[in-house]
Design an enzyme around this catalytic site. Sequence first.
Site, PDB file in Angstrom:
ATOM      1  N   SER A 242       0.819  -1.209   0.000  1.00 39.25           N
ATOM      2  CA  SER A 242       0.000   0.000   0.000  1.00 39.25           C
ATOM      3  C   SER A 242       0.853   1.260   0.000  1.00 39.25           C
ATOM      4  O   SER A 242       0.438   2.308  -0.483  1.00 39.25           O
ATOM      5  CB  SER A 242      -0.933   0.006   1.216  1.00 39.25           C
ATOM      6  OG  SER A 242      -0.202   0.127   2.421  1.00 39.25           O
TER       7      SER A 242
ATOM      8  N   CYS B 267      -2.735  11.145   0.905  1.00 40.43           N
ATOM      9  CA  CYS B 267      -1.579  10.424   1.441  1.00 40.43           C
ATOM     10  C   CYS B 267      -0.714  11.433   2.181  1.00 40.43           C
ATOM     11  O   CYS B 267      -0.109  12.317   1.569  1.00 40.43           O
ATOM     12  CB  CYS B 267      -0.760   9.760   0.339  1.00 40.43           C
ATOM     13  SG  CYS B 267       0.765   8.987   0.960  1.00 40.43           S
TER      14      CYS B 267
ATOM     15  N   MET C 172       0.868   5.648   8.282  1.00 36.65           N
ATOM     16  CA  MET C 172       0.430   6.562   7.253  1.00 36.65           C
ATOM     17  C   MET C 172       0.443   7.976   7.824  1.00 36.65           C
ATOM     18  O   MET C 172       0.075   8.195   8.978  1.00 36.65           O
ATOM     19  CB  MET C 172      -0.984   6.212   6.789  1.00 36.65           C
ATOM     20  CG  MET C 172      -1.153   4.760   6.330  1.00 36.65           C
ATOM     21  SD  MET C 172      -1.368   3.590   7.701  1.00 36.65           S
ATOM     22  CE  MET C 172      -3.094   3.830   8.066  1.00 36.65           C
TER      23      MET C 172
END
Length: 396
Positions: A66, A104, A318
């Site tokens: 990912s 992101c 993340m």
Amino acid sequence: MPHVPQIKIPATYMRGGTSKGVFFRLQDLPEAARVPGAARDALLLRVIGSPDPYGKQIDGMGGATSSTSKTVIISKSSKPDHDVDYLFGQVSIDKAFVDWSGNCGNLSAAVGPFAISAGLVDASRVPQNGVAIVRIWQANIGKTIIAHVPITKGAVQETGDFELDGVTFPAAEVQLEFMDPAAEEEGAGGAMFPTGNLVDDLDVPGVGTLKATMINAGIPTIFVNAEAIGYTGTELQDAINGDADALKKFETIRAYGALRMGLIKDLNEIATRQHTPKVAFVAKPADYVASSGKRVAAADVDLLVRAMSMGKLHHAMMGTAAVAIGTAAAIPGTLVNLATGGGERNAVRFGHPSGTLRVGAEAALANGEWTVTKAIMSRSARVLMEGWVRVPGGAF
């Protein structure tokens, strides 16, 4: 039979934080891919090498995780008081699908450096030496990010001594400010806590009733307590990613949490929303050994957090989830805040599988509702390769 030749598209392969992806200027894309739609998605899928039933993305730029199956499109901003528009596409590895539903946070660190180097920031805003302030409009979620990009001799400085757990080599520090980070998700009414509660009882068939903090900040995130689902918060990737039952459990939690948050209207919709929401589990500080072999002591952190991304445990954290962690930690009574010991705080250092990360947030209670003006964290970014990416001409 005739064969369609490959075409080449100007592109830059960049690392941002603990992620990497292929960056494009909007103006460099083929005309059909300059607007949202099937042609753009098909192009980006082919660039990354998806869908790949082997799960390796051998025939593309993706890295089969990912964190490495990502694309970014940058253009001069259409918004007042912003330099560039930043659009992020999370490319599915095994399905013909690009998820545009979130940002992101890691690659956000590379947007300012890329924009400056690509000539998308007015030269008058870039000092000969010092720090350039790049005002970024995050088009996926409609939010502003302020990037502080170091400049040396008129060019982006990429080398330095800033170390980031989850990244092997040091680089130059890029500080990011995520302004008003509560995500304005469709169906959630833009509320930071879409259920109206800091903690909910979330009924998950086959799992049980879990205490959950569901928050829209940075990215929609569902936080649960590690011990409630049989974990300690010290787990590394192999402890979860090789366990099919565990992965199914987390996806079930994610689906029912998304339904409760108003992000989907039907459980079947979760299959087309791989990028959001995230699921994370928290625990009080404890000693553990990070994936690099580095020892993390309980005294080094305020809490432990592990997060799922695209169906797998993330190797670090993340960036958008870090914003959610920092925001939730700043609000007394959330599960994240309680894992730190409770009370008011404007910064938190948490342990993740690769080490530790510090993130700050400024929260305030007004008229019975919590607001966060900004979340702050530091990452680094570096150009890995630049030139052209090639795809078969009939691929989109």
